[in-house]
Design a protein around this motif. Structure first.
Motif, PDB file in Angstrom:
ATOM      1  N   ARG A   1      -7.095 -15.461   7.456  1.00 26.91           N
ATOM      2  CA  ARG A   1      -6.095 -14.312   7.939  1.00 26.91           C
ATOM      3  C   ARG A   1      -5.327 -14.223   6.609  1.00 26.91           C
ATOM      4  O   ARG A   1      -4.893 -14.865   5.939  1.00 26.91           O
ATOM      5  N   ALA A   2      -5.019 -12.494   6.367  1.00 26.23           N
ATOM      6  CA  ALA A   2      -4.096 -12.283   5.473  1.00 26.23           C
ATOM      7  C   ALA A   2      -3.048 -11.210   5.965  1.00 26.23           C
ATOM      8  O   ALA A   2      -3.413 -10.224   6.514  1.00 26.23           O
ATOM      9  N   ARG A   3      -1.962 -11.499   5.450  1.00 29.50           N
ATOM     10  CA  ARG A   3      -1.006 -10.308   6.182  1.00 29.50           C
ATOM     11  C   ARG A   3      -0.825  -9.189   5.002  1.00 29.50           C
ATOM     12  O   ARG A   3      -0.628  -9.721   3.751  1.00 29.50           O
ATOM     13  N   ILE A   4      -1.007  -8.269   5.328  1.00 31.09           N
ATOM     14  CA  ILE A   4      -0.954  -6.944   4.092  1.00 31.09           C
ATOM     15  C   ILE A   4       0.782  -6.633   4.248  1.00 31.09           C
ATOM     16  O   ILE A   4       1.225  -6.523   5.333  1.00 31.09           O
ATOM     17  N   ARG A   5       1.394  -6.715   3.152  1.00 26.24           N
ATOM     18  CA  ARG A   5       2.653  -6.400   3.028  1.00 26.24           C
ATOM     19  C   ARG A   5       2.835  -5.150   2.079  1.00 26.24           C
ATOM     20  O   ARG A   5       4.041  -4.533   2.059  1.00 26.24           O
ATOM     21  N   TYR A   6       2.012  -4.546   1.221  1.00 30.14           N
ATOM     22  CA  TYR A   6       2.040  -3.386   0.449  1.00 30.14           C
ATOM     23  C   TYR A   6       0.954  -2.616   0.377  1.00 30.14           C
ATOM     24  O   TYR A   6      -0.348  -3.287   0.876  1.00 30.14           O
ATOM     25  N   ALA A   7       1.154  -1.395  -0.030  1.00 31.96           N
ATOM     26  CA  ALA A   7       0.132  -0.487   0.114  1.00 31.96           C
ATOM     27  C   ALA A   7       0.292   0.524  -1.010  1.00 31.96           C
ATOM     28  O   ALA A   7       1.281   0.946  -1.494  1.00 31.96           O
ATOM     29  N   ASN A   8      -1.004   0.964  -1.742  1.00 34.52           N
ATOM     30  CA  ASN A   8      -1.034   1.950  -2.721  1.00 34.52           C
ATOM     31  C   ASN A   8      -1.326   3.062  -2.164  1.00 34.52           C
ATOM     32  O   ASN A   8      -2.445   3.154  -1.621  1.00 34.52           O
ATOM     33  N   LYS A   9      -0.343   4.380  -1.888  1.00 36.50           N
ATOM     34  CA  LYS A   9      -0.722   5.340  -1.227  1.00 36.50           C
ATOM     35  C   LYS A   9      -0.673   6.734  -2.089  1.00 36.50           C
ATOM     36  O   LYS A   9      -0.260   6.809  -3.110  1.00 36.50           O
ATOM     37  N   THR A  10      -1.748   7.718  -1.620  1.00 32.68           N
ATOM     38  CA  THR A  10      -1.572   8.909  -2.283  1.00 32.68           C
ATOM     39  C   THR A  10      -1.110  10.042  -1.458  1.00 32.68           C
ATOM     40  O   THR A  10      -0.583   9.497   0.050  1.00 32.68           O
ATOM     41  N   ASP A  11      -0.712  11.200  -1.887  1.00 31.66           N
ATOM     42  CA  ASP A  11      -0.273  12.260  -1.094  1.00 31.66           C
ATOM     43  C   ASP A  11      -1.439  13.018  -0.262  1.00 31.66           C
ATOM     44  O   ASP A  11      -0.948  14.116   0.322  1.00 31.66           O
TER      45      ASP A  11
ATOM     46  N   GLU B   1       5.181   0.100  -1.849  1.00 30.14           N
ATOM     47  CA  GLU B   1       4.093   0.089  -2.886  1.00 30.14           C
ATOM     48  C   GLU B   1       3.776  -1.019  -3.511  1.00 30.14           C
ATOM     49  O   GLU B   1       4.599  -1.780  -3.515  1.00 30.14           O
ATOM     50  N   CYS B   2       2.370  -1.406  -3.589  1.00 33.53           N
ATOM     51  CA  CYS B   2       1.819  -2.572  -4.333  1.00 33.53           C
ATOM     52  C   CYS B   2       2.502  -2.812  -5.623  1.00 33.53           C
ATOM     53  O   CYS B   2       2.584  -1.830  -6.254  1.00 33.53           O
ATOM     54  N   PRO B   3       2.999  -3.923  -6.022  1.00 32.38           N
ATOM     55  CA  PRO B   3       3.524  -4.111  -7.203  1.00 32.38           C
ATOM     56  C   PRO B   3       2.577  -4.317  -8.392  1.00 32.38           C
ATOM     57  O   PRO B   3       1.284  -4.381  -7.975  1.00 32.38           O
ATOM     58  N   GLY B   4       2.752  -3.760  -9.558  1.00 33.70           N
ATOM     59  CA  GLY B   4       1.869  -3.911 -10.537  1.00 33.70           C
ATOM     60  C   GLY B   4       0.558  -2.934 -10.615  1.00 33.70           C
ATOM     61  O   GLY B   4      -0.061  -2.191 -10.163  1.00 33.70           O
TER      62      GLY B   4
END
Length: 96
Positions: free
Chosen positions: A4-14, A93-96
């Motif tokens: 199991r992994a918790r998603i904390r960040y996301a890279n998003k588009t418009d 937003e995902c770092p890096g």
């Protein structure tokens, strides 16, 4: 048993289409190291049953699943209908 992994960040588009809105997701491993995966890889991980992903907001844990829109796979939370509008867009937003 799936990891199991918790998603904390996301890279998003418009983009407006749900299958184009999020490109990558990420989180933090138990050892404190960050992780980041493309949506394509997350879908493969879910399909293989090797991984289960979830998001958590205000103490509420919601599972992440894959879906198809216009022939393209994307991820959404189990609480969503067609559009992934509840928790995933709120992530930083995902770092890096």
């Amino acid at each position: 048993m799936a990891k199991r992994a918790r998603i904390r960040y996301a890279n998003k588009t418009d983009r407006k289409n749900p299958d184009e809105r999020i490109t990558h997701v990420g989180g933090v491993n138990p050892d404190g190291k960050p992780w980041k995966r493309s949506i394509e890889q997350v879908v493969k991980d879910i399909e293989s049953a090797e991984w289960e992903f979830y998001v958590e907001e205000n103490g509420r844990r919601v599972g992440v699943v894959w879906a198809t829109h216009n022939g393209h796979k994307y991820i959404k939370t189990t609480a969503d209908d067609i559009q992934p509008d509840n928790v995933l867009p709120l992530l930083a937003e995902c770092p890096g």
